[in-house]
Design a protein around this motif. Structure first.
Motif, PDB file in Angstrom:
ATOM      1  N   SER A  61      35.478  54.344  51.883  1.00  5.88           N
ATOM      2  CA  SER A  61      35.839  54.558  53.340  1.00  5.88           C
ATOM      3  C   SER A  61      37.520  55.162  52.924  1.00  5.88           C
ATOM      4  O   SER A  61      38.061  54.886  52.070  1.00  5.88           O
ATOM      5  N   GLN A  62      37.991  55.872  53.995  1.00  8.40           N
ATOM      6  CA  GLN A  62      39.553  56.442  53.735  1.00  8.40           C
ATOM      7  C   GLN A  62      40.084  55.351  53.774  1.00  8.40           C
ATOM      8  O   GLN A  62      41.432  55.265  53.239  1.00  8.40           O
ATOM      9  N   GLU A  63      40.084  54.277  54.529  1.00 11.03           N
ATOM     10  CA  GLU A  63      40.994  53.085  54.732  1.00 11.03           C
ATOM     11  C   GLU A  63      41.125  52.360  53.512  1.00 11.03           C
ATOM     12  O   GLU A  63      42.071  52.015  52.875  1.00 11.03           O
ATOM     13  N   ASN A  64      39.929  52.112  52.742  1.00 10.04           N
ATOM     14  CA  ASN A  64      39.823  51.568  51.547  1.00 10.04           C
ATOM     15  C   ASN A  64      40.195  52.217  50.374  1.00 10.04           C
ATOM     16  O   ASN A  64      40.982  51.677  49.525  1.00 10.04           O
ATOM     17  N   VAL A  65      40.318  53.657  50.560  1.00 11.21           N
ATOM     18  CA  VAL A  65      41.130  54.607  49.577  1.00 11.21           C
ATOM     19  C   VAL A  65      42.580  54.275  49.668  1.00 11.21           C
ATOM     20  O   VAL A  65      43.350  54.258  48.806  1.00 11.21           O
ATOM     21  N   LYS A  66      43.124  54.036  50.844  1.00 12.71           N
ATOM     22  CA  LYS A  66      44.699  53.899  51.200  1.00 12.71           C
ATOM     23  C   LYS A  66      45.035  52.565  50.663  1.00 12.71           C
ATOM     24  O   LYS A  66      45.973  52.257  49.947  1.00 12.71           O
ATOM     25  N   LEU A  67      44.171  51.410  50.919  1.00  8.31           N
ATOM     26  CA  LEU A  67      44.563  50.079  50.524  1.00  8.31           C
ATOM     27  C   LEU A  67      44.373  50.000  48.879  1.00  8.31           C
ATOM     28  O   LEU A  67      45.215  49.397  48.301  1.00  8.31           O
ATOM     29  N   ALA A  68      43.653  50.689  48.293  1.00  9.04           N
ATOM     30  CA  ALA A  68      43.411  50.564  46.816  1.00  9.04           C
ATOM     31  C   ALA A  68      44.413  51.606  46.189  1.00  9.04           C
ATOM     32  O   ALA A  68      44.987  51.190  45.212  1.00  9.04           O
ATOM     33  N   GLN A  69      45.006  52.691  46.862  1.00  3.91           N
ATOM     34  CA  GLN A  69      46.077  53.437  46.198  1.00  3.91           C
ATOM     35  C   GLN A  69      47.269  52.718  46.369  1.00  3.91           C
ATOM     36  O   GLN A  69      48.316  52.486  45.193  1.00  3.91           O
ATOM     37  N   GLU A  70      47.606  51.736  47.601  1.00  9.70           N
ATOM     38  CA  GLU A  70      48.654  51.087  47.406  1.00  9.70           C
ATOM     39  C   GLU A  70      48.746  49.864  46.332  1.00  9.70           C
ATOM     40  O   GLU A  70      49.962  49.582  45.830  1.00  9.70           O
ATOM     41  N   ALA A  71      47.694  49.190  46.112  1.00  5.86           N
ATOM     42  CA  ALA A  71      47.583  48.093  44.946  1.00  5.86           C
ATOM     43  C   ALA A  71      47.640  48.886  43.535  1.00  5.86           C
ATOM     44  O   ALA A  71      48.485  48.258  42.929  1.00  5.86           O
ATOM     45  N   VAL A  72      47.281  50.093  43.537  1.00  6.05           N
ATOM     46  CA  VAL A  72      47.193  50.652  42.029  1.00  6.05           C
ATOM     47  C   VAL A  72      48.785  51.176  41.921  1.00  6.05           C
ATOM     48  O   VAL A  72      49.405  51.199  40.617  1.00  6.05           O
ATOM     49  N   ASP A  73      49.382  51.517  42.830  1.00  2.31           N
ATOM     50  CA  ASP A  73      50.981  51.858  42.753  1.00  2.31           C
ATOM     51  C   ASP A  73      51.901  50.978  42.110  1.00  2.31           C
ATOM     52  O   ASP A  73      52.835  51.208  41.717  1.00  2.31           O
ATOM     53  N   LYS A  74      51.314  49.621  42.427  1.00  2.00           N
ATOM     54  CA  LYS A  74      52.308  48.541  41.924  1.00  2.00           C
ATOM     55  C   LYS A  74      51.987  48.056  40.303  1.00  2.00           C
ATOM     56  O   LYS A  74      52.849  47.298  39.900  1.00  2.00           O
ATOM     57  N   VAL A  75      51.112  48.889  39.889  1.00  2.00           N
ATOM     58  CA  VAL A  75      50.723  48.587  38.447  1.00  2.00           C
ATOM     59  C   VAL A  75      51.682  49.188  37.658  1.00  2.00           C
ATOM     60  O   VAL A  75      52.001  50.387  37.847  1.00  2.00           O
ATOM     61  N   ASP A  76      52.563  48.498  36.499  1.00  2.33           N
ATOM     62  CA  ASP A  76      53.279  49.068  35.470  1.00  2.33           C
ATOM     63  C   ASP A  76      52.694  49.633  34.555  1.00  2.33           C
ATOM     64  O   ASP A  76      53.224  50.823  33.863  1.00  2.33           O
ATOM     65  N   ASP A  77      51.635  48.931  34.016  1.00  2.00           N
ATOM     66  CA  ASP A  77      51.003  49.713  32.731  1.00  2.00           C
ATOM     67  C   ASP A  77      50.307  51.285  33.048  1.00  2.00           C
ATOM     68  O   ASP A  77      49.339  51.099  33.830  1.00  2.00           O
ATOM     69  N   GLU A  78      50.902  52.201  32.317  1.00  2.00           N
ATOM     70  CA  GLU A  78      50.584  53.580  32.723  1.00  2.00           C
ATOM     71  C   GLU A  78      48.936  53.552  32.554  1.00  2.00           C
ATOM     72  O   GLU A  78      48.560  54.471  32.892  1.00  2.00           O
TER      73      GLU A  78
END
Length: 238
Positions: free
Chosen positions: A119-136
């Motif tokens: 869903s678009q809502e879950n896409v948004k939540l997943a993207q926010e979580a991934v943006d915090k990952v430092d390992d490229e």
């Protein structure tokens, strides 16, 4: 001194020898004990340095490759460190890696939820979580999984829109009815009279409770309605 004068010289010599022997024995006992203590201290220092070196190795490996397995090994080595100051320094480094692992775990959970329930809502939540990952490298892997789900969502949306454009419909009173533009009027001919029925149309949601109005049939008069009568044959009559 008077007591010593009463003792024979030979006995005094024996007493002196005995005293010297006792002193020698005491000194001999003290010297090895000091040597033992020094050896023990040297062994303890060597052991402490060895354990500190092992802890440094495990913590460095954890920092280079954060994982639950490396975290477990680093914490086990930390417990054996004897130097309190060094143990506290190692603990701070381990806590930093724990925060990194927690961020990665949160991203994995969010992406997995997206894959299970796109869903678009879950896409948004997943993207926010991934943006915090430092390992490229890890971030790119997460991003690829998100992109795959996003592509499927867009394809499904395009299919739905295409279907709607080819089969337009209107919803009246919770029911879907075909558009009036798709209804083909039918022509009936009964008894020589031609009429064309007018299709029913839905006009707002109120039509669900109000019957549709049907226009009366249009009656077309026959082209020639005059009836010609033939008079009876009277030729045989008087």
């Amino acid at each position: 001194m008077k007591f010593l004068k009463k003792i024979p010289r030979q006995d005094l010599g024996n007493i002196a020898i005995l005293i010297l022997f006792l002193v020698a024995v005491m000194l001999g006992a003290l010297i090895p004990n000091r040597q033992t203590q020094a050896a023990n201290q040297e062994t303890l220092a060597h052991r402490s340095a060895k354990l500190t070196k092992e802890a440094e190795k495990r913590v460095s490996a954890l920092e280079k490759a954060p994982s639950d397995e490396n975290l477990e090994k680093a914490e086990a080595a930390l417990k054996k460190v004897l130097d309190k100051n060094k143990r506290e320094a190692f603990q701070k480094r381990i806590e930093l890696v724990k925060a990194v692992l927690a961020t990665q775990a949160a991203a994995e959970t969010a992406v997995k939820r997206l894959e299970d329930a796109p869903s678009q809502e879950n896409v948004k939540l997943a993207q926010e979580a991934v943006d915090k990952v430092d390992d490229e490298t890890l971030k790119e892997a997460f991003q690829a999984r998100i992109a795959a789900v996003q592509e499927k969502l867009e394809a499904a949306k395009a299919t739905t829109e295409a279907t709607s454009s080819t089969n337009p419909s209107s919803t009246v009173g919770g029911e879907t009815t075909a558009s009036s533009s798709q209804t083909t009027p039918r022509t009936s001919n009964e008894g020589g009279t031609t009429y064309t029925p007018v299709p029913e149309t839905a006009n707002d949601a109120s039509s669900a409770t109000t019957p549709s109005t049907v226009s009366p049939p249009v009656v077309e008069e026959p082209a020639d309605s005059t009836v010609t009568s033939t008079p009876p044959d009277t030729a045989g009559q008087d």
